[in-house]
Enzyme design. Structure first.
Site, PDB file in Angstrom:
ATOM      1  N   ASN A   8      -3.185   8.789  -2.604  1.00 57.88           N
ATOM      2  CA  ASN A   8      -2.953  10.229  -2.751  1.00 57.88           C
ATOM      3  C   ASN A   8      -4.310  10.915  -2.936  1.00 57.88           C
ATOM      4  O   ASN A   8      -4.899  10.847  -4.012  1.00 57.88           O
ATOM      5  CB  ASN A   8      -2.044  10.469  -3.969  1.00 57.88           C
ATOM      6  CG  ASN A   8      -1.780  11.950  -4.207  1.00 57.88           C
ATOM      7  OD1 ASN A   8      -2.126  12.782  -3.378  1.00 57.88           O
ATOM      8  ND2 ASN A   8      -1.161  12.262  -5.338  1.00 57.88           N
ATOM      9  N   LYS A  10      -4.893  14.005  -3.077  1.00 60.63           N
ATOM     10  CA  LYS A  10      -4.751  15.282  -3.792  1.00 60.63           C
ATOM     11  C   LYS A  10      -5.611  16.342  -3.090  1.00 60.63           C
ATOM     12  O   LYS A  10      -5.793  16.270  -1.874  1.00 60.63           O
ATOM     13  CB  LYS A  10      -5.120  15.127  -5.273  1.00 60.63           C
ATOM     14  CG  LYS A  10      -4.416  13.946  -5.943  1.00 60.63           C
ATOM     15  CD  LYS A  10      -4.498  14.001  -7.425  1.00 60.63           C
ATOM     16  CE  LYS A  10      -3.951  12.715  -8.011  1.00 60.63           C
ATOM     17  NZ  LYS A  10      -3.708  12.793  -9.429  1.00 60.63           N
ATOM     18  N   HIS A  93       5.767  15.065  -7.166  1.00 59.38           N
ATOM     19  CA  HIS A  93       4.625  14.589  -7.962  1.00 59.38           C
ATOM     20  C   HIS A  93       4.561  15.404  -9.267  1.00 59.38           C
ATOM     21  O   HIS A  93       4.842  16.594  -9.283  1.00 59.38           O
ATOM     22  CB  HIS A  93       3.326  14.759  -7.157  1.00 59.38           C
ATOM     23  CG  HIS A  93       2.162  14.062  -7.788  1.00 59.38           C
ATOM     24  ND1 HIS A  93       1.487  14.605  -8.853  1.00 59.38           N
ATOM     25  CD2 HIS A  93       1.588  12.867  -7.535  1.00 59.38           C
ATOM     26  CE1 HIS A  93       0.531  13.751  -9.225  1.00 59.38           C
ATOM     27  NE2 HIS A  93       0.569  12.694  -8.435  1.00 59.38           N
ATOM     28  N   GLU A  95       2.189  16.646 -10.840  1.00 58.74           N
ATOM     29  CA  GLU A  95       1.326  17.845 -10.814  1.00 58.74           C
ATOM     30  C   GLU A  95       2.082  19.017 -10.205  1.00 58.74           C
ATOM     31  O   GLU A  95       1.883  20.166 -10.601  1.00 58.74           O
ATOM     32  CB  GLU A  95       0.038  17.541 -10.030  1.00 58.74           C
ATOM     33  CG  GLU A  95      -0.882  16.636 -10.842  1.00 58.74           C
ATOM     34  CD  GLU A  95      -1.877  15.836 -10.017  1.00 58.74           C
ATOM     35  OE1 GLU A  95      -2.050  16.111  -8.821  1.00 58.74           O
ATOM     36  OE2 GLU A  95      -2.474  14.915 -10.596  1.00 58.74           O
ATOM     37  N   GLU A 165       5.644   6.981 -12.052  1.00 52.57           N
ATOM     38  CA  GLU A 165       4.337   7.478 -12.452  1.00 52.57           C
ATOM     39  C   GLU A 165       4.437   8.139 -13.831  1.00 52.57           C
ATOM     40  O   GLU A 165       4.736   9.346 -13.922  1.00 52.57           O
ATOM     41  CB  GLU A 165       3.829   8.511 -11.435  1.00 52.57           C
ATOM     42  CG  GLU A 165       3.595   7.957 -10.053  1.00 52.57           C
ATOM     43  CD  GLU A 165       2.432   8.668  -9.363  1.00 52.57           C
ATOM     44  OE1 GLU A 165       1.487   7.991  -8.990  1.00 52.57           O
ATOM     45  OE2 GLU A 165       2.483   9.903  -9.239  1.00 52.57           O
ATOM     46  N   GLY A 171      -4.364  10.021 -13.980  1.00 55.14           N
ATOM     47  CA  GLY A 171      -5.716  10.586 -14.090  1.00 55.14           C
ATOM     48  C   GLY A 171      -6.301  10.513 -15.488  1.00 55.14           C
ATOM     49  O   GLY A 171      -7.283  11.182 -15.791  1.00 55.14           O
ATOM     50  N   SER A 211      -3.561   5.771 -12.936  1.00 51.83           N
ATOM     51  CA  SER A 211      -4.845   5.175 -13.338  1.00 51.83           C
ATOM     52  C   SER A 211      -5.061   3.754 -12.819  1.00 51.83           C
ATOM     53  O   SER A 211      -5.689   2.939 -13.486  1.00 51.83           O
ATOM     54  CB  SER A 211      -5.013   5.227 -14.869  1.00 51.83           C
ATOM     55  OG  SER A 211      -5.108   6.576 -15.278  1.00 51.83           O
TER      56      SER A 211
HETATM   57  C1  PEP Z   1      -1.332  10.156  -8.732  1.00 51.37           C
HETATM   58  O1  PEP Z   1      -1.724  11.304  -8.908  1.00 51.37           O
HETATM   59  O2  PEP Z   1      -0.326   9.932  -8.046  1.00 51.37           O
HETATM   60  C2  PEP Z   1      -2.076   9.080  -9.358  1.00 51.37           C
HETATM   61  C3  PEP Z   1      -1.533   7.908  -9.411  1.00 51.37           C
HETATM   62  O3  PEP Z   1      -3.317   9.418  -9.844  1.00 51.37           O
HETATM   63  P1  PEP Z   1      -4.383   8.468 -10.582  1.00 51.37           P
HETATM   64  O4  PEP Z   1      -4.395   7.159  -9.842  1.00 51.37           O
HETATM   65  O5  PEP Z   1      -5.667   9.204 -10.475  1.00 51.37           O
HETATM   66  O6  PEP Z   1      -3.913   8.299 -11.982  1.00 51.37           O
END
Ligand code: PEP
Length: 252
Positions: A8, A10, A93, A95, A165, A171, A211
């Site tokens: 992803n 983003k 997601h 976000e 998630e 993040g 992460s």
């Molecule tokens: C995400 O935003 O889907 C994600 C997994 O981000 P990160 O790996 O940066 O935690």
């Protein structure tokens, strides 16, 4: 199911930067053991499709409109994504849920439109830290899944992957333990079983995201019931992402 590795991006990297990234990644990727999808920003989707033609790396979008077409300035429809050859789309997601106030109803509409346009859906679900601390993880996951998949037929689940998630892990550098991941994945499968069937719960593809990096990937991909990973920050460095892919290829 082959292991799924989804990057992803983003709102990171310009199309020129993504071009260089793909030029570095694509020739190094030969494995038949994993499916890779690059979920690119809208403006880089056509370029990504062009550069990745002839490879087995897929291109995904990060969002789509909940409307089919019309007076929705700035939106991108499922039909538009399909027309340029996009294969999948991330929906729900965290976000988008938190920063863009996306509701369960909107997520459900988006999923229906994506499926109508034969796009694979990567549905993200996960609890916040407050939910986790008040022991609400399992009910939050089943609530989000029920809302998102309302009115769907069981055969449509073939085109859906669910990404667990935890919001507190995205993040933040905080990774869920293997036990937490396995419990979350189990709850997702139970929830699908409850709404559809045992077979559906057993067979749905479930990913983990939050992460993930080159150091923790081997532990995460070996968790029971995990069919793949959704990688955010760590996919932006091509060498790092290649390492994550290799670890997934090596897993049983
Ligand atoms: C995400 O935003 O889907 C994600 C997994 O981000 P990160 O790996 O940066 O935690």
């Amino acid at each position: 199911m082959k292991k799924q590795v989804i990057a992803n991006f983003k709102m990171n990297m310009t199309p020129s930067e993504i071009k260089n990234y793909i030029i570095s990644l694509a020739p190094n990727f030969k494995s038949e053991k994993v499916d890779i999808t690059l979920a690119l920003p809208f403006v880089a989707l056509s370029l990504g499709k062009f550069l990745l033609s002839g490879t087995n790396i897929f291109v995904g979008a990060q969002n789509l409109s909940e409307e089919e077409s019309g007076t929705f300035t700035g939106e991108t429809s499922g039909a538009m994504l399909k027309d340029i050859g996009v294969q999948s789309v991330i929906v729900g997601h965290s976000e988008r849920r938190s920063k863009f106030k996306e509701t369960g109803r909107a997520i459900n509409k988006k999923i229906k439109i994506a499926l109508k346009n034969r796009l694979q859906v990567i549905l993200c679900v996960g609890e916040t830290l407050t939910d986790k601390n008040s022991m609400k993880t399992l009910s939050v996951l089943s609530g989000q899944i029920d809302e998102a998949l309302k009115g769907l037929y069981e055969n449509e689940l073939e085109n859906i992957l669910i990404a667990y998630e935890p919001v507190w892990a995205i993040g933040t550098g905080k990774v869920a333990t293997s036990k937490e991941i396995e419990e979350g994945v189990k709850a997702i499968r139970k929830s699908i079983e409850h709404s559809f069937s045992k077979k559906a719960g057993d067979e749905i593809g479930v990913l983990y995201g939050g992460s993930i990096n080159a150091k923790n990937i081997s532990q995460i991909i070996s968790c029971k019931g995990v069919n793949g990973v959704l990688v955010g920050g760590a996919c932006l460095d091509c060498a790092n992402f290649m390492h994550i892919i290799s670890a997934c290829e090596a897993s049983k």
